[in-house]
Every structure is written in C-alpha cells, then in structure tokens.
Design a protein around this motif. Structure first.
Motif, PDB file in Angstrom:
ATOM      1  N   MET A   1       0.846  -1.194   0.000  1.00 51.68           N
ATOM      2  CA  MET A   1       0.000   0.000   0.000  1.00 51.68           C
ATOM      3  C   MET A   1       0.880   1.242   0.000  1.00 51.68           C
ATOM      4  N   PRO A   2       0.663   2.151  -0.945  1.00 52.42           N
ATOM      5  CA  PRO A   2       1.476   3.372  -0.981  1.00 52.42           C
ATOM      6  C   PRO A   2       1.268   4.221   0.277  1.00 52.42           C
ATOM      7  N   GLN A   3       2.324   4.897   0.703  1.00 51.84           N
ATOM      8  CA  GLN A   3       2.236   5.799   1.849  1.00 51.84           C
ATOM      9  C   GLN A   3       1.693   7.145   1.372  1.00 51.84           C
ATOM     10  N   TYR A   4       0.592   7.584   1.927  1.00 49.19           N
ATOM     11  CA  TYR A   4      -0.038   8.830   1.510  1.00 49.19           C
ATOM     12  C   TYR A   4      -0.819   9.401   2.678  1.00 49.19           C
ATOM     13  N   ILE A  89      -4.747   3.925  -5.168  1.00 48.27           N
ATOM     14  CA  ILE A  89      -4.853   3.957  -3.709  1.00 48.27           C
ATOM     15  C   ILE A  89      -6.299   3.649  -3.348  1.00 48.27           C
ATOM     16  N   GLU A  90      -6.492   2.566  -2.608  1.00 47.22           N
ATOM     17  CA  GLU A  90      -7.825   2.133  -2.195  1.00 47.22           C
ATOM     18  C   GLU A  90      -8.796   2.064  -3.373  1.00 47.22           C
ATOM     19  N   GLY A  91      -8.309   1.518  -4.486  1.00 42.69           N
ATOM     20  CA  GLY A  91      -9.156   1.298  -5.653  1.00 42.69           C
ATOM     21  C   GLY A  91      -9.366   2.509  -6.542  1.00 42.69           C
ATOM     22  N   VAL A  92      -8.743   3.642  -6.231  1.00 36.81           N
ATOM     23  CA  VAL A  92      -8.892   4.867  -7.021  1.00 36.81           C
ATOM     24  C   VAL A  92      -7.541   5.197  -7.660  1.00 36.81           C
ATOM     25  N   THR A  93      -7.554   5.500  -8.965  1.00 32.38           N
ATOM     26  CA  THR A  93      -6.326   5.893  -9.655  1.00 32.38           C
ATOM     27  C   THR A  93      -6.111   7.385  -9.486  1.00 32.38           C
TER      28      THR A  93
END
Length: 122
Positions: A1-4, A89-93
């Motif tokens: 999971m990307p850090q954001y 991220i969480e299914g959203v581009t």
C-alpha cells in the motif's frame, strides 16, 4: 500500500470548485487528484486497458496515454517523463494535476498558502 495522506487541496476548473468523491492525496510530497473525477471535470474521455494498466485520455485535439506505475507518459504521441507515476490507492487511480493540465492544453495556477489549484481550459 502506498504511503499517503489526505490532502486539503482545493481544485477549481474554470472558476468552479470540483467536489471530489475521493479526496486528493499527498503522495511523495505531491498533490494527486482522482483521475476519473478530474477528467470528468475537464470534459475529457477515458479509456482503460486493464491488462496493460494503460489509461487513454482525450479531449478535442489533445490525447495522452498513461500507465499505472510508470513515469512515462505520451502527449499526442510524444513520449515524456513525469515526476510521479499514476498510482492506485484504495481502488482509485490518482495522478498529478499538472499532468492533466499539460495533457489537455489547460493552464494551472497553484497557491501554496491557500492550497488552491486553479485549472483553466482554453
């Protein structure tokens, strides 16, 4: 999971604030916006090749091709490199807003103190 983290960026297209269903995010010190929502706000059409992860965006005479996870982008067939690759991220581009501005012939003005991005189409 990307850090954001969720960004407080406010985006305006031709003077109208874009109400995103998915909040803009701060990722690798850059504000990213939801691809589909910013494309719709700018009146662009999207195509998606799930097998290749390739995204086509077009509006009028402008066309760009992005690939999820790749910093290579094509503007009207011309290859260039961007700083932050499109990321899911969480299914959203998400994409950097300036990618869209450049790719669709729009201009942008960013005000860091108010965290406001104004996009103007030609």
């Amino acid at each position: 999971m990307p850090q954001y983290q969720v960004s407080s960026l406010k985006v305006y297209v031709n003077g109208t604030r874009v109400q995103f269903a998915s909040d803009p995010v701060l990722y690798k010190d850059s504000n990213l916006v939801p691809l589909r929502e910013i494309a719709e706000a700018l009146g662009a059409k999207l195509t998606f090749n799930a097998d290749a992860g390739a995204i086509g965006v077009s509006k009028d005479k402008y066309k760009m091709t992005l690939t999820i996870g790749s910093k290579t982008i094509y503007y009207n067939g011309k290859k260039t490199t961007i700083d932050i690759a499109p990321v899911v991220i969480e299914g959203v581009t998400y994409v950097p807003a300036q990618v869209f501005a450049r790719g669709l012939g729009a201009s942008i003005a960013y005000n860091a103190s108010t965290e406001t991005l104004k996009v103007t189409t030609k």
